[in-house]
Design a protein around this motif. Structure first.
Motif, PDB file in Angstrom:
ATOM      1  N   ILE A  40      -2.668  -1.770  14.232  1.00  0.00           N
ATOM      2  CA  ILE A  40      -1.966  -0.889  13.749  1.00  0.00           C
ATOM      3  C   ILE A  40      -0.618  -1.193  13.228  1.00  0.00           C
ATOM      4  CG2 ILE A  40      -0.962   1.324  14.309  1.00  0.00           C
ATOM      5  CD1 ILE A  40      -3.011   1.860  16.155  1.00  0.00           C
ATOM      6  N   ALA A  41       0.019  -2.230  13.778  1.00  0.00           N
ATOM      7  CA  ALA A  41       1.150  -2.619  13.189  1.00  0.00           C
ATOM      8  C   ALA A  41       0.933  -3.702  11.816  1.00  0.00           C
ATOM      9  CB  ALA A  41       1.855  -3.545  14.402  1.00  0.00           C
ATOM     10  N   ASP A  42      -0.188  -4.285  11.964  1.00  0.00           N
ATOM     11  CA  ASP A  42      -0.528  -5.142  10.719  1.00  0.00           C
ATOM     12  C   ASP A  42      -0.708  -3.998   9.551  1.00  0.00           C
ATOM     13  OD1 ASP A  42       0.089  -7.363  12.218  1.00  0.00           O
ATOM     14  OD2 ASP A  42      -2.081  -7.805  12.314  1.00  0.00           O
ATOM     15  N   GLY A  43      -1.586  -3.017   9.884  1.00  0.00           N
ATOM     16  CA  GLY A  43      -1.806  -2.215   8.831  1.00  0.00           C
ATOM     17  C   GLY A  43      -0.659  -1.419   8.374  1.00  0.00           C
ATOM     18  N   LEU A  44       0.466  -1.041   9.209  1.00  0.00           N
ATOM     19  CA  LEU A  44       1.689  -0.317   8.453  1.00  0.00           C
ATOM     20  C   LEU A  44       2.413  -1.566   8.128  1.00  0.00           C
ATOM     21  CD1 LEU A  44       2.658   1.634  11.960  1.00  0.00           C
ATOM     22  CD2 LEU A  44       1.847   2.469   9.623  1.00  0.00           C
ATOM     23  N   ALA A  45       2.449  -2.712   8.395  1.00  0.00           N
ATOM     24  CA  ALA A  45       3.395  -3.726   7.684  1.00  0.00           C
ATOM     25  C   ALA A  45       2.792  -3.890   6.421  1.00  0.00           C
ATOM     26  CB  ALA A  45       3.334  -5.014   8.367  1.00  0.00           C
ATOM     27  N   ALA A  46       1.389  -3.955   6.228  1.00  0.00           N
ATOM     28  CA  ALA A  46       0.619  -4.175   5.094  1.00  0.00           C
ATOM     29  C   ALA A  46       0.949  -3.129   4.095  1.00  0.00           C
ATOM     30  CB  ALA A  46      -0.734  -4.387   5.174  1.00  0.00           C
ATOM     31  N   ALA A  47       0.942  -1.803   4.846  1.00  0.00           N
ATOM     32  CA  ALA A  47       1.165  -0.714   3.768  1.00  0.00           C
ATOM     33  C   ALA A  47       2.806  -0.724   3.209  1.00  0.00           C
ATOM     34  CB  ALA A  47       1.180   0.452   4.657  1.00  0.00           C
ATOM     35  N   ASP A  48       3.524  -1.216   4.025  1.00  0.00           N
ATOM     36  CA  ASP A  48       5.030  -1.349   3.599  1.00  0.00           C
ATOM     37  C   ASP A  48       5.089  -2.532   2.452  1.00  0.00           C
ATOM     38  OD1 ASP A  48       5.813   0.773   5.244  1.00  0.00           O
ATOM     39  OD2 ASP A  48       6.604  -0.795   7.000  1.00  0.00           O
ATOM     40  N   ARG A  49       4.240  -3.499   2.741  1.00  0.00           N
ATOM     41  CA  ARG A  49       4.407  -4.502   1.703  1.00  0.00           C
ATOM     42  C   ARG A  49       3.665  -4.106   0.339  1.00  0.00           C
ATOM     43  NH1 ARG A  49       2.465  -7.515   5.906  1.00  0.00           N
ATOM     44  NH2 ARG A  49       0.353  -7.746   5.215  1.00  0.00           N
ATOM     45  N   ALA A  50       2.581  -3.119   0.487  1.00  0.00           N
ATOM     46  CA  ALA A  50       1.875  -2.860  -0.699  1.00  0.00           C
ATOM     47  C   ALA A  50       3.012  -1.740  -1.478  1.00  0.00           C
ATOM     48  CB  ALA A  50       0.620  -2.085  -0.481  1.00  0.00           C
ATOM     49  N   LYS A  51       3.565  -0.995  -0.398  1.00  0.00           N
ATOM     50  CA  LYS A  51       4.453  -0.009  -0.869  1.00  0.00           C
ATOM     51  C   LYS A  51       5.654  -0.814  -2.142  1.00  0.00           C
ATOM     52  CE  LYS A  51       6.447   4.491   0.459  1.00  0.00           C
ATOM     53  NZ  LYS A  51       6.803   5.095   1.596  1.00  0.00           N
ATOM     54  N   SER A  52       6.193  -1.733  -1.515  1.00  0.00           N
ATOM     55  CA  SER A  52       6.976  -2.617  -1.991  1.00  0.00           C
ATOM     56  C   SER A  52       6.729  -3.366  -3.459  1.00  0.00           C
ATOM     57  CB  SER A  52       7.844  -3.534  -1.012  1.00  0.00           C
ATOM     58  OG  SER A  52       7.038  -4.567  -0.870  1.00  0.00           O
ATOM     59  N   GLU A  53       5.540  -3.825  -3.186  1.00  0.00           N
ATOM     60  CA  GLU A  53       4.697  -4.575  -4.333  1.00  0.00           C
ATOM     61  C   GLU A  53       4.547  -3.508  -5.533  1.00  0.00           C
ATOM     62  OE1 GLU A  53       1.285  -6.553  -2.878  1.00  0.00           O
ATOM     63  OE2 GLU A  53       2.728  -8.016  -1.658  1.00  0.00           O
ATOM     64  N   LEU A  54       4.083  -2.167  -4.918  1.00  0.00           N
ATOM     65  CA  LEU A  54       3.733  -1.047  -5.943  1.00  0.00           C
ATOM     66  C   LEU A  54       5.172  -0.884  -6.818  1.00  0.00           C
ATOM     67  CD1 LEU A  54       1.863   0.649  -7.429  1.00  0.00           C
ATOM     68  CD2 LEU A  54       2.575   2.403  -5.597  1.00  0.00           C
ATOM     69  N   SER A  55       6.122  -0.794  -6.083  1.00  0.00           N
ATOM     70  CA  SER A  55       7.745  -0.250  -6.671  1.00  0.00           C
ATOM     71  C   SER A  55       7.885  -1.341  -7.430  1.00  0.00           C
ATOM     72  CB  SER A  55       8.333  -0.209  -5.422  1.00  0.00           C
ATOM     73  OG  SER A  55      10.019  -0.034  -5.905  1.00  0.00           O
ATOM     74  N   ALA A  56       7.726  -2.645  -7.163  1.00  0.00           N
ATOM     75  CA  ALA A  56       7.968  -3.969  -7.999  1.00  0.00           C
ATOM     76  C   ALA A  56       7.151  -3.956  -9.261  1.00  0.00           C
ATOM     77  CB  ALA A  56       8.073  -5.221  -7.335  1.00  0.00           C
ATOM     78  N   ALA A  57       5.853  -3.665  -9.146  1.00  0.00           N
ATOM     79  CA  ALA A  57       4.989  -3.913 -10.123  1.00  0.00           C
ATOM     80  C   ALA A  57       5.461  -2.693 -11.281  1.00  0.00           C
ATOM     81  CB  ALA A  57       3.508  -3.395  -9.531  1.00  0.00           C
ATOM     82  N   ASN A  58       5.802  -1.524 -10.588  1.00  0.00           N
ATOM     83  CA  ASN A  58       6.164  -0.217 -11.419  1.00  0.00           C
ATOM     84  C   ASN A  58       7.344  -0.770 -12.274  1.00  0.00           C
ATOM     85  OD1 ASN A  58       4.206   1.450 -10.842  1.00  0.00           O
ATOM     86  ND2 ASN A  58       5.336   2.481  -9.166  1.00  0.00           N
ATOM     87  N   GLN A  59       8.514  -1.335 -11.587  1.00  0.00           N
ATOM     88  CA  GLN A  59       9.658  -1.803 -12.346  1.00  0.00           C
ATOM     89  C   GLN A  59       9.083  -2.786 -13.388  1.00  0.00           C
ATOM     90  OE1 GLN A  59      11.981  -3.240  -9.434  1.00  0.00           O
ATOM     91  NE2 GLN A  59      12.789  -1.291  -8.463  1.00  0.00           N
ATOM     92  N   ARG A  60       8.469  -3.863 -13.326  1.00  0.00           N
ATOM     93  CA  ARG A  60       7.954  -4.634 -14.204  1.00  0.00           C
ATOM     94  C   ARG A  60       7.134  -4.093 -15.422  1.00  0.00           C
ATOM     95  NH1 ARG A  60       6.034  -7.790  -9.588  1.00  0.00           N
ATOM     96  NH2 ARG A  60       4.129  -7.259 -10.145  1.00  0.00           N
ATOM     97  N   VAL A  61       6.360  -3.175 -15.102  1.00  0.00           N
ATOM     98  CA  VAL A  61       5.690  -2.414 -16.030  1.00  0.00           C
ATOM     99  C   VAL A  61       6.722  -1.515 -16.811  1.00  0.00           C
ATOM    100  CG1 VAL A  61       4.322  -0.329 -16.597  1.00  0.00           C
ATOM    101  CG2 VAL A  61       3.568  -2.184 -14.808  1.00  0.00           C
ATOM    102  N   GLU A  62       7.799  -0.869 -16.497  1.00  0.00           N
ATOM    103  CA  GLU A  62       8.668  -0.275 -16.940  1.00  0.00           C
ATOM    104  C   GLU A  62       9.634  -1.174 -18.068  1.00  0.00           C
ATOM    105  OE1 GLU A  62       9.342   2.947 -17.522  1.00  0.00           O
ATOM    106  OE2 GLU A  62       7.819   3.304 -16.239  1.00  0.00           O
ATOM    107  N   LYS A  63      10.035  -2.280 -17.405  1.00  0.00           N
ATOM    108  CA  LYS A  63      10.604  -3.535 -18.340  1.00  0.00           C
ATOM    109  C   LYS A  63       9.667  -4.040 -19.435  1.00  0.00           C
ATOM    110  CE  LYS A  63      13.589  -5.432 -14.474  1.00  0.00           C
ATOM    111  NZ  LYS A  63      13.840  -6.547 -13.712  1.00  0.00           N
ATOM    112  N   GLU A  64       8.351  -3.996 -19.180  1.00  0.00           N
ATOM    113  CA  GLU A  64       7.664  -4.569 -20.124  1.00  0.00           C
ATOM    114  C   GLU A  64       7.403  -3.559 -21.202  1.00  0.00           C
ATOM    115  OE1 GLU A  64       4.107  -6.152 -18.646  1.00  0.00           O
ATOM    116  OE2 GLU A  64       4.850  -7.685 -17.322  1.00  0.00           O
ATOM    117  N   LEU A  65       7.394  -2.193 -20.841  1.00  0.00           N
ATOM    118  CA  LEU A  65       7.329  -1.096 -21.504  1.00  0.00           C
ATOM    119  C   LEU A  65       8.292  -0.986 -22.527  1.00  0.00           C
ATOM    120  CD1 LEU A  65       5.463   1.611 -19.642  1.00  0.00           C
ATOM    121  CD2 LEU A  65       4.412   0.387 -21.647  1.00  0.00           C
ATOM    122  N   ALA A  66       9.485  -1.188 -21.895  1.00  0.00           N
ATOM    123  CA  ALA A  66      10.890  -0.858 -22.685  1.00  0.00           C
ATOM    124  C   ALA A  66      10.949  -2.506 -23.708  1.00  0.00           C
ATOM    125  CB  ALA A  66      12.037  -1.289 -21.723  1.00  0.00           C
TER     126      ALA A  66
END
Length: 156
Positions: A40-66
């Motif tokens: 459960i702890a690993d799953g929560l940590a993976a979810a947090d990492r995925a959330k931060s990676e998604l945020s970083a990917a969204n920022q990269r996508v926004e930069k590339e779009l701009a």
């Protein structure tokens, strides 16, 4: 049997049961609970990492779009400047061609004017000869008259 002996044997059996449970039953249950908690702890940590990676990917996508928008705007501006340049070049070429045509027409007009003057001189010379013939009414040397007419042409 005595109640004390029964109670004593029941306590001994209970202690054996507690010892057996603590030795053989409890460790696998505790291990399973610990593994489940770790998963459960690993799953929560993976979810947090995925959330931060998604945020970083969204920022990269926004930069590339701009960046893509900026590049598109720059290319559009370059295309507009190129179109303006081509239009200006075409106008300049058309103006040069018009000037050439006008110059050719003027040269042609001047040539026609020169030819008309020559023709007019010839006609004036012929009229002068006819007038002189009618005045003189006698035969005159043609060679002398042609020399006179040529001099008259040059003077006109």
């Amino acid at each position: 049997m005595n109640i004390n002996a029964t109670l004593f044997f029941q306590a001994i059996v209970f202690l054996i049961l507690v010892w057996f449970t603590m030795k053989f039953v409890w460790p696998p249950i505790a291990k399973a609970l610990d593994e489940r908690a770790q998963k459960i702890a690993d799953g929560l940590a993976a979810a947090d990492r995925a959330k931060s990676e998604l945020s970083a990917a969204n920022q990269r996508v926004e930069k590339e779009l701009a960046q893509a928008r900026n590049e598109a705007a720059a290319r559009l501006a370059d295309a507009e400047r190129l179109a303006q340049s081509i239009i200006e070049q075409a106008k300049a070429r058309a103006s040069e061609e018009a000037n050439k045509i006008i110059a050719a027409a003027q040269a042609e007009a001047e040539q026609q004017a020169v030819r008309a003057r020559e023709a007019l001189r010839d006609q004036v010379a012929e009229l002068a000869i006819k007038g002189a013939e009618q005045i003189l009414r006698k035969e005159v040397d043609a060679k002398v008259h042609s020399d006179l007419l040529n001099r008259l042409k040059t003077e006109l």
